[in-house]
Design a protein around this motif. Sequence first.
Motif, short mmCIF file in Angstrom:
data_model
loop_
_atom_site.label_atom_id
_atom_site.label_comp_id
_atom_site.label_asym_id
_atom_site.label_seq_id
_atom_site.Cartn_x
_atom_site.Cartn_y
_atom_site.Cartn_z
N ALA A 15 -32.03 -10.03 -11.79
CA ALA A 15 -31.04 -10.65 -10.77
C ALA A 15 -30.03 -11.30 -11.23
N GLN B 44 -20.23 -13.61 2.42
CA GLN B 44 -20.91 -12.94 1.33
C GLN B 44 -20.41 -13.22 -0.02
N ILE B 45 -19.17 -13.51 -0.28
CA ILE B 45 -18.74 -14.01 -1.68
C ILE B 45 -19.29 -15.22 -2.01
N LYS C 270 -25.32 -18.22 -5.92
CA LYS C 270 -26.42 -17.72 -6.40
C LYS C 270 -26.35 -17.77 -8.08
N HIS C 271 -25.19 -17.40 -8.34
CA HIS C 271 -25.08 -17.25 -9.99
C HIS C 271 -24.69 -18.33 -10.67
N ARG D 114 -27.61 -8.56 -12.70
CA ARG D 114 -27.03 -8.01 -11.51
C ARG D 114 -25.73 -8.69 -10.69
N GLY D 115 -24.50 -8.32 -10.64
CA GLY D 115 -23.76 -9.16 -9.99
C GLY D 115 -23.00 -10.24 -11.11
N GLU E 138 -21.99 -16.70 -1.26
CA GLU E 138 -23.25 -16.57 -1.45
C GLU E 138 -23.80 -16.02 -3.01
N THR E 139 -22.91 -14.92 -3.46
CA THR E 139 -23.09 -14.67 -4.68
C THR E 139 -22.73 -15.53 -5.91
#
Lengths: 328, 312
Positions: A86, A113-114, A120-121, A89-90, A116-117
Amino acid sequence: MATEAAVDVRNLTAMFRRREGDMAAVNGATFSLARGEVMTILGESGSGKSVTLKAMMGLLPDYASITGEVRVAGRDILKLPPAALAKARGGELSMIFQEPMAALDPVYTIGEQIAETIVKHEGITYASAMQRALALLERVAIPSAARRLKNYPHEMSGGMRQRAMIALALACNPTVLLADEPTTALDVTVQIQILLLLRELQQELGMSVIFVTHDVGVAAEISDRIAVMYAGRFVETGTVREIMRHPKHPYSKGLLNSTVLGGLRGRRLETIPGSPPSLSALPRGCAFSPRCAQADVRCLTTQPDETVLGPGTIVRCFHANTAMAEAI
Amino acid sequence: MLVFVIRRLLQAIPILIGVSLVVFGLVHLVPGNPIDMLMPPEASPEVIAQMKAAFGFDKPLYMQYLLWLSRAISGDFGLSIFNSTPVAGQLMDALTNTLKLAILAAILGFSAGIALGLIAGFNHNRWPDKIASVITTAGVSMPHYWCAIVMVLACAVLNDWLPAQGMGDDQDPFLDRLQYLVMPVVTLSFIPMGVVGRLVRATVLEILGREFPGALAAKGLTRWPILRHVCKNAAPPVLALMGLQFGYLLGGSILVETVFNWPGSGNLLNIAIFRRDIPVLQATILVLASFFVVLNLMVDILQAAIDPRLRR
């Protein structure tokens, strides 16, 4: 050489288990891509080019099994535990889809949506992730980015959505970008803008890009190297120059002759007779043999091996040598 | 969004007026005259006329409607023809009783249905899906009254676990009164559980078949954040169904309320129909229909809050 490669794919195979029997949508794809290099996978619909990209990210449904190696920065993506997968990815490996309308979640704003990514990372606060999202939208040249941040996907035009999708894919500075026909769903005028944007971003960020398309013109425009795919296999790989000028595989020739780019002005465009074979009922020999004018007994009964003609240049055809002789 | 809410609120007004017209009209179309039912057959025409005047049946229909509506809006639904007690009081009691059942059954049925639907949808064609589907299919296909009777047999007749019927005494301790709720609530929750479970499963499968869940995984999201995205996308149709189901629960199930001898709105409606008790019928139907309209209004607004594409 191997240490320099940004992506190193060995023997990538995607098997779909079906009631009618297994079928290999991707059959032993092998290639490696240096940092900053752009490779296009060129092929008709159903040749397995999109599945290749999805398989590289481990993104196929559970009735598909993926084997082989996908090394990004030395790590095999396919063998990573779920959490690390995970993260990859991204992170270092990112993807743009063909239909941004379908690939974006319709009930969250572009900004959400941007952000959030990024959260997360990178684990930064939501507010600073939103700031980054704004900068990204500005980077992909979306006008009045601050307002667009609060837009839902359906409130944007097709080109704008694809720009937003690119911003999303670039959010965490990937080293490898997988682009699945990102211009196919767009108007021709918008297509060229998106291609130029991708080319510009690729050079600026030094990303390696694997670009999938069925459009020879797009492939010529954006890539350094081309891999021609047919029925799940790479039938020819080489530099853009070589393949555009001296295609060796009969399928590559057919593909070029059937486009305005390859055909000569004033001459009728040629077509490749027949249609691609069903992946679950492949011919015993060369998959292209039923449609090939040069096919002989050997082609119909034996699967041709790769002939390595040079670094990164292969062809999978018994008649490649005669073809080369013709070219010279 | 604000414009959307205001427009929806305004749209509800003509619907409510329509409902009141239908309720008023329907009852007058039912064969049988309440005064004839009340009066002995040998009653003189003068007495009958007097009774008609007392209940307002002598006025023209539109006057009857306006009078009834203006009183109804202020909470006065007149007197019951059968026992001359205020309709509003009877209705309030029945509705509160049904509301207790409806709210508990909705909480139980919806949460079980959503859980089963999500389990089934995310494990398509594997054993959790099959088990969940058997349960939800049973939920929609078992007849209510049959469940109720079997449960009474198992829990109250053969064993002495739960009281068979009624709702207990007000003086009883709270926990004792709670026991009376168990069987009717469980019975009533079966259908909402089944239909919600099946819709959640179908909606989740449809959403997972789209491209964006894969794209969410491609940007690095794990199972739970993807589940959150899928749930938000699945919410609008499921909310619509839950609104309808809660409306049905409020109407009270005549069969379930009869089996458990529960004095709720289903019971009240049933009795009012047999007695030709028009004021009670009108009031009950009007209030239930208004609940339905308000519920749907709330669902519409909630849906639009979740899915921006519905704000048109």
